[in-house]
Scaffold this active site. Structure first.
Site, PDB file in Angstrom:
ATOM      1  N   ALA A  96     -56.757   6.608  26.447  1.00 40.02           N
ATOM      2  CA  ALA A  96     -57.086   5.195  26.263  1.00 40.02           C
ATOM      3  C   ALA A  96     -57.583   4.881  24.846  1.00 40.02           C
ATOM      4  CB  ALA A  96     -58.135   4.795  27.283  1.00 40.02           C
ATOM      5  N   ILE A 146     -51.208   3.558  30.553  1.00 43.28           N
ATOM      6  CA  ILE A 146     -50.247   2.841  31.392  1.00 43.28           C
ATOM      7  C   ILE A 146     -49.776   1.576  30.678  1.00 43.28           C
ATOM      8  CG2 ILE A 146     -51.161   3.758  33.565  1.00 43.28           C
ATOM      9  CD1 ILE A 146     -52.842   1.171  33.823  1.00 43.28           C
ATOM     10  N   HIS A 180     -49.590   9.226  33.940  1.00 44.09           N
ATOM     11  CA  HIS A 180     -50.339   8.427  34.923  1.00 44.09           C
ATOM     12  C   HIS A 180     -49.533   7.199  35.346  1.00 44.09           C
ATOM     13  CE1 HIS A 180     -54.512  10.299  33.773  1.00 44.09           C
ATOM     14  NE2 HIS A 180     -53.709  11.124  34.411  1.00 44.09           N
ATOM     15  N   CYS A 219     -44.432  -7.450  49.105  1.00 41.06           N
ATOM     16  CA  CYS A 219     -43.047  -6.979  49.271  1.00 41.06           C
ATOM     17  C   CYS A 219     -42.316  -7.980  50.165  1.00 41.06           C
ATOM     18  CB  CYS A 219     -43.105  -5.609  49.946  1.00 41.06           C
ATOM     19  SG  CYS A 219     -41.494  -4.877  50.330  1.00 41.06           S
ATOM     20  N   CYS A 269     -40.989  -7.260  52.755  1.00 38.23           N
ATOM     21  CA  CYS A 269     -41.316  -6.885  54.140  1.00 38.23           C
ATOM     22  C   CYS A 269     -42.682  -7.435  54.555  1.00 38.23           C
ATOM     23  CB  CYS A 269     -41.255  -5.372  54.335  1.00 38.23           C
ATOM     24  SG  CYS A 269     -42.702  -4.489  53.676  1.00 38.23           S
ATOM     25  N   ASN A 290     -60.848  12.057  17.996  1.00 40.77           N
ATOM     26  CA  ASN A 290     -61.571  11.319  19.036  1.00 40.77           C
ATOM     27  C   ASN A 290     -62.990  11.033  18.554  1.00 40.77           C
ATOM     28  OD1 ASN A 290     -61.017  10.493  21.887  1.00 40.77           O
ATOM     29  ND2 ASN A 290     -62.970  11.522  22.219  1.00 40.77           N
TER      30      ASN A 290
HETATM   31  P1  CNA Z   1     -61.615   7.776  28.195  1.00 42.80           P
HETATM   32  O1  CNA Z   1     -62.246   8.780  29.077  1.00 42.80           O
HETATM   33  O2  CNA Z   1     -62.138   6.376  28.237  1.00 42.80           O
HETATM   34  O3  CNA Z   1     -61.695   8.356  26.709  1.00 42.80           O
HETATM   35  C1  CNA Z   1     -61.278   7.620  25.588  1.00 42.80           C
HETATM   36  C2  CNA Z   1     -61.813   8.334  24.356  1.00 42.80           C
HETATM   37  O4  CNA Z   1     -61.280   7.691  23.217  1.00 42.80           O
HETATM   38  C3  CNA Z   1     -63.339   8.297  24.233  1.00 42.80           C
HETATM   39  O5  CNA Z   1     -63.832   9.624  24.186  1.00 42.80           O
HETATM   40  C4  CNA Z   1     -63.607   7.528  22.912  1.00 42.80           C
HETATM   41  O6  CNA Z   1     -64.647   8.123  22.159  1.00 42.80           O
HETATM   42  C5  CNA Z   1     -62.285   7.647  22.201  1.00 42.80           C
HETATM   43  N1  CNA Z   1     -61.938   6.485  21.350  1.00 42.80           N
HETATM   44  C6  CNA Z   1     -61.904   5.184  21.709  1.00 42.80           C
HETATM   45  N2  CNA Z   1     -61.405   4.428  20.701  1.00 42.80           N
HETATM   46  C7  CNA Z   1     -61.158   5.277  19.668  1.00 42.80           C
HETATM   47  C8  CNA Z   1     -60.659   5.107  18.342  1.00 42.80           C
HETATM   48  N3  CNA Z   1     -60.265   3.903  17.886  1.00 42.80           N
HETATM   49  N4  CNA Z   1     -60.564   6.205  17.545  1.00 42.80           N
HETATM   50  C9  CNA Z   1     -60.963   7.429  17.991  1.00 42.80           C
HETATM   51  N5  CNA Z   1     -61.420   7.657  19.259  1.00 42.80           N
HETATM   52  C10 CNA Z   1     -61.508   6.588  20.079  1.00 42.80           C
HETATM   53  O7  CNA Z   1     -60.051   7.652  28.443  1.00 42.80           O
HETATM   54  P2  CNA Z   1     -59.022   8.824  28.800  1.00 42.80           P
HETATM   55  O8  CNA Z   1     -57.698   8.323  28.371  1.00 42.80           O
HETATM   56  O9  CNA Z   1     -59.481  10.149  28.367  1.00 42.80           O
HETATM   57  O10 CNA Z   1     -59.132   8.787  30.409  1.00 42.80           O
HETATM   58  C11 CNA Z   1     -58.060   8.863  31.130  1.00 42.80           C
HETATM   59  C12 CNA Z   1     -57.788   7.597  31.971  1.00 42.80           C
HETATM   60  C13 CNA Z   1     -58.061   6.301  31.251  1.00 42.80           C
HETATM   61  C14 CNA Z   1     -56.358   7.548  32.261  1.00 42.80           C
HETATM   62  O11 CNA Z   1     -56.188   7.597  33.636  1.00 42.80           O
HETATM   63  C15 CNA Z   1     -55.823   6.202  31.737  1.00 42.80           C
HETATM   64  O12 CNA Z   1     -54.843   5.714  32.599  1.00 42.80           O
HETATM   65  C16 CNA Z   1     -56.993   5.329  31.723  1.00 42.80           C
HETATM   66  N6  CNA Z   1     -56.937   4.145  30.843  1.00 42.80           N
HETATM   67  C17 CNA Z   1     -55.800   3.764  30.213  1.00 42.80           C
HETATM   68  C18 CNA Z   1     -55.777   2.645  29.374  1.00 42.80           C
HETATM   69  C19 CNA Z   1     -54.510   2.221  28.696  1.00 42.80           C
HETATM   70  O13 CNA Z   1     -53.420   2.376  29.251  1.00 42.80           O
HETATM   71  N7  CNA Z   1     -54.604   1.684  27.484  1.00 42.80           N
HETATM   72  C20 CNA Z   1     -56.972   1.938  29.175  1.00 42.80           C
HETATM   73  C21 CNA Z   1     -58.128   2.347  29.857  1.00 42.80           C
HETATM   74  C22 CNA Z   1     -58.094   3.460  30.684  1.00 42.80           C
END
Ligand code: CNA
Length: 255
Positions: free
Chosen positions: A34, A112, A128, A160, A162, A224
């Site tokens: 994300a 997503i 996902h 749906c 259905c 990150n």
């Molecule tokens: P998370 O656990 O929220 O981690 C996101 C990480 O990104 C955090 O550790 C932040 O420190 C880091 N972060 C945020 N913005 C920045 C940036 N600009 N630069 C550097 N680092 C940054 O999210 P994960 O993806 O690890 O968790 C998995 C879930 C979140 C999945 O199931 C996704 O489907 C779900 N999700 C998806 C979306 C999307 O599709 N955009 C949005 C929110 C959640």
């Protein structure tokens, strides 16, 4: 201060090292989360401004949507709205550009929002699932986005033909991951000469376990804001913004 500490403190030195790895690797894999989409206006889950500050993780469980679909859609509306109007940012575009520069770039994403594909990446595993389609929770009939988009924007539960409720084809907590996409993701890990872990807290399994499938010799690079469980195994760690690091690295690669 030892040599590793000095390197970790020096952004330009880490950037140079990243560019060297990108130059030397023909097959790259990205594992994204994300965090890569926050600068497109979509909040992540676990940051201080993340969705979990205001919304319970329970909303994203399969039990919730199966037992309380109307409540799910009413609460999901704002998030769906943001995702529907979001555009790729400089991070997504930098990854797509690496492919145009002749690299083989596999993008394994937990997101997503389809922004990697919109940015031009062609080898994307959406582990996902996707919001492009939704399926009936009873008869499993699948519908394209046009069928349910307006209802979801209004916060209404789409139905749906259905008469039963639809569920977006994304993976909810408690559901298995889409098998084909996950197999693609594992292959991407096996074949990568370097893995970039970008914008994920690595808290959600099985996605967080994917880096273990990489070849022992393939370096990890973590980009990150906050520390991840794999920082200690990474060749380079950036706790800086993704859209500062990746576009700079790609520009240097082209120079
Ligand atoms: P998370 O656990 O929220 O981690 C996101 C990480 O990104 C955090 O550790 C932040 O420190 C880091 N972060 C945020 N913005 C920045 C940036 N600009 N630069 C550097 N680092 C940054 O999210 P994960 O993806 O690890 O968790 C998995 C879930 C979140 C999945 O199931 C996704 O489907 C779900 N999700 C998806 C979306 C999307 O599709 N955009 C949005 C929110 C959640």
């Amino acid at each position: 201060m030892d040599e590793t500490q000095a390197l970790n403190n020096d952004f330009e030195a880490r950037l140079d090292r990243l560019v060297t790895i990108l130059t030397q690797s023909q097959r790259l894999a990205f594992l994204t989360g994300a965090g890569i989409s926050t600068s497109s206006g979509i909040p992540d889950f676990r940051s201080s401004t993340g969705i979990y500050r205001t919304t319970s993780a329970e909303l994203f469980s399969i039990d919730f949507i199966q037992t309380r679909p109307a409540e799910f859609y009413a609460q999901f509306k704002d998030f769906y709205d943001l995702i529907s109007s979001a555009r790729p940012n400089r991070g997504h575009l930098a990854i797509a550009e690496l492919e145009r520069l002749g690299k083989r770039v596999d993008v394994v994403t937990q997101n997503i929002d389809a922004l990697h594909t919109q940015a031009g990446s062609t080898r994307v595993a959406e582990i996902h699932g996707t919001l492009r389609t939704a399926s009936c929770m009873v008869c499993a009939r699948q519908y394209p986005r046009e069928y349910f988009h307006d209802a979801m924007l209004r916060g209404e539960a789409p139905l749906c033909e259905c008469g039963n409720f639809l569920k977006p084809d994304v993976t909810f907590f408690g559901e298995p991951l889409p098998e084909r996409e996950f197999a693609k993701a594992r292959r991407a890990m096996w074949e990568a000469q370097a893995l970039l872990i970008v914008g994920t807290s690595l808290q959600v399994y099985p996605a967080a376990g994917l880096p273990r499938d990489c070849d022992a010799g393939a370096p990890y690079i973590v980009i990150n804001y906050t520390p991840t469980p794999l920082d200690y195994q990474a060749s380079i760690v950036f706790h800086e913004a993704i859209d500062e690091v990746l576009p700079r690295a790609v520009d240097l690669l082209k120079a």
